[in-house]
Design an enzyme around this catalytic site. Structure first.
Site, short mmCIF file in Angstrom:
data_model
loop_
_atom_site.label_atom_id
_atom_site.label_comp_id
_atom_site.label_asym_id
_atom_site.label_seq_id
_atom_site.Cartn_x
_atom_site.Cartn_y
_atom_site.Cartn_z
N LYS A 79 0.75 -1.08 -0.01
CA LYS A 79 -0.12 0.01 0.10
C LYS A 79 0.99 1.33 -0.02
CE LYS A 79 -3.82 1.79 2.70
NZ LYS A 79 -4.63 1.64 3.77
N SER A 149 -9.40 1.88 3.32
CA SER A 149 -8.67 2.59 2.23
C SER A 149 -7.56 1.66 1.68
CB SER A 149 -7.78 3.59 3.10
OG SER A 149 -7.01 3.21 4.18
N SER A 173 -9.68 -0.72 7.43
CA SER A 173 -9.12 -0.48 5.99
C SER A 173 -8.47 -1.58 5.47
CB SER A 173 -8.20 0.95 6.06
OG SER A 173 -9.14 2.18 6.19
#
Length: 464
Positions: A79, A149, A173
């Protein structure tokens, strides 16, 4: 079956048996990215040449007898909050334009030591402050949200564009996009995996963990990344659990079934699917125990009471210097955080202490809590609210975070795994939680369930 279709566990076995080379595997995954990325937009940075070079090194090391472990030669993604020396860490934000990391994060360092091959960085909702990841499309239906996210990481794994990926989880997330894209997501116990070198959203709620195709894959990644790190002040010295791959069934294990909170304001298809999965756990030998979720009415207030001011404090300088570079939704939340009083923040911290104690007492009665991960499947892109049967209207982001946030507040390990699809063919996830440092328990229960059903670890149909 093409190499990109293999789970981490399958790929690792093939590499160790010299039936598949890291170069062949990496080339297959890169080709899959090239074919699917135009529809999905999972990646913000792709480092194909560096990945191939790393795969060549891994292949040479393995051929010379230098096998480092199950992740050696396995292509993965990070990420875009996780630093890798010399690479951009943009947090999918214009605020970070031109930024390059000076050193590896602890997670990147440990995965590198394990021999994993870095493909690139995946999109996040800006600075991880959202549940949608608007740049990225759902792997099962590109017209629907990916969740956030860690949406890019979830979509990359679901599409075969990474054998595994790392994400972060502050209110759900990792688990929300994992559930919406039909993959496994693990939020470890708070402090078990170092956050050093990872852009923070809310330091007392942030976690780092894997998104994978199977529960066993998640266990392998956690084994490689967990452990004490003095660079992270929240890192704990507890030993890394050693029972990720233990045998046996579920006999004698107590599974808590919530009477409140987790089955309130969920769609009928989610409730039916998750209750069916819980009944499957009983068929596998578990004892089902109804439990009351303590202080449930205060959960969301405490989550926001902690997260909003902590995020505002982290962004204080850049918000004042370059406010126009933030996306509108994130800027509003950051500005709201600046208005939160110290008294409100301290009240949220006191309430959190009471919740942790109450949850600890709940886990005296059960070994694992089983519940829906999210209350509904992936909504269509652009949808902002959801209407519930009781007449209430809820923001989509509030709806998605409502069932995942408790594990962040309490620091408990939480695993989501796919347990079916809804009427539109979209994935539904079940969440398993345990007391802090019960990571091995949730992984064990998840693996036993996964091995009892068909189709575990399969790619999204769009990407097959």
């Amino acid at each position: 079956m093409q190499p990109f279709e293999l789970s981490l566990t399958q790929a690792s076995r093939a590499v160790r048996a010299r039936e598949l080379s890291p170069v062949e595997l990496t080339e297959s995954v890169l080709a899959r990215i090239a074919a699917a990325e135009g529809r999905l937009s999972a990646y913000v940075t792709l480092a194909a040449d560096a990945a191939l070079a790393a795969a060549v090194r891994a292949e040479r090391e393995i051929s010379e007898g230098g096998q480092r472990g199950p992740l050696h030669g396995i292509p993965m993604a990070l990420k875009d909050l996780i630093d890798v020396a010399g690479m951009p860490t943009t947090a999918s934000s214009r605020v970070r334009t031109g930024h390059r990391a000076e050193r590896d994060s602890a997670v990147a360092e440990r995965l590198g030591a394990a021999g994993a091959v870095l493909l690139g960085k995946t999109h996040t909702h800006e600075f991880a402050y959202g549940l949608i990841t608007p740049q990225t499309n759902n792997a099962w239906d590109p017209g629907r949200v990916a969740g956030g996210s860690s949406g890019g990481s979830a979509v990359a794994v679901a599409a075969g564009g990474a054998t595994f990926a790392m994400g972060t989880d502050t209110g759900g997330s990792i688990r929300v996009p994992a559930a919406l894209n039909g993959v496994v997501g693990l939020k470890p116990t708070y402090g078990l995996v170092s956050r050093a070198g990872v852009t923070s959203l809310s330091w007392s709620l942030d976690h780092v963990g894997p998104l994978t195709r199977t529960v066993q894959d998640a266990a392998l990644v956690l084994s490689a990344t967990a452990g004490h790190d003095p660079r992270d002040p929240a890192s704990v010295s507890a030993p890394v659990p050693d029972r990720f791959r233990r045998g046996g069934g579920l006999r004698g294990l107590r599974v808590g079934v919530p009477r409140n909170h987790y089955f309130e304001r969920v769609t009928p298809e989610v409730e039916d699917c998750v209750r069916g999965a819980i009944e499957r756990l009983a068929e596998l030998g578990a004892e089902l125990v109804e439990v009351e979720i303590p202080m449930a009415r205060y959960l969301q207030a405490v989550q926001w009471g902690l997260m909003v001011p902590e995020a505002a404090a982290y962004h204080e300088r850049s918000l004042r210097a370059t406010p126009d570079l933030y996306a509108a939704d994130v800027r509003v939340l950051l500005e709201a955080g600046e208005l939160t009083s110290a008294g409100d923040y301290l009240r949220a911290q006191r309430a959190r202490t009471l919740m942790r104690d109450a949850w600890a007492r709940m886990f005296d009665e059960i070994d694992v809590l089983a519940a829906p991960t999210v209350p509904m499947t992936a909504v269509e892109a652009g949808q902002e609210t959801v209407e519930w049967a009781d007449g209430t209207t809820e923001a989509v982001s509030d709806s998605y975070v409502r069932l995942s946030a408790p594990a962040n507040i309490t620091g408990a390990p939480a695993l989501t795994l796919p347990v079916g699809q809804g009427r539109a063919g979209l994935p539904i996830g079940m969440q398993l939680m345990a007391r802090p440092f019960g990571d091995a328990t949730v992984l064990h229960v998840g693996r036993v369930y996964e091995e009892s059903v068909a189709g575990a670890g399969r790619l999204a149909p769009l990407a097959a």
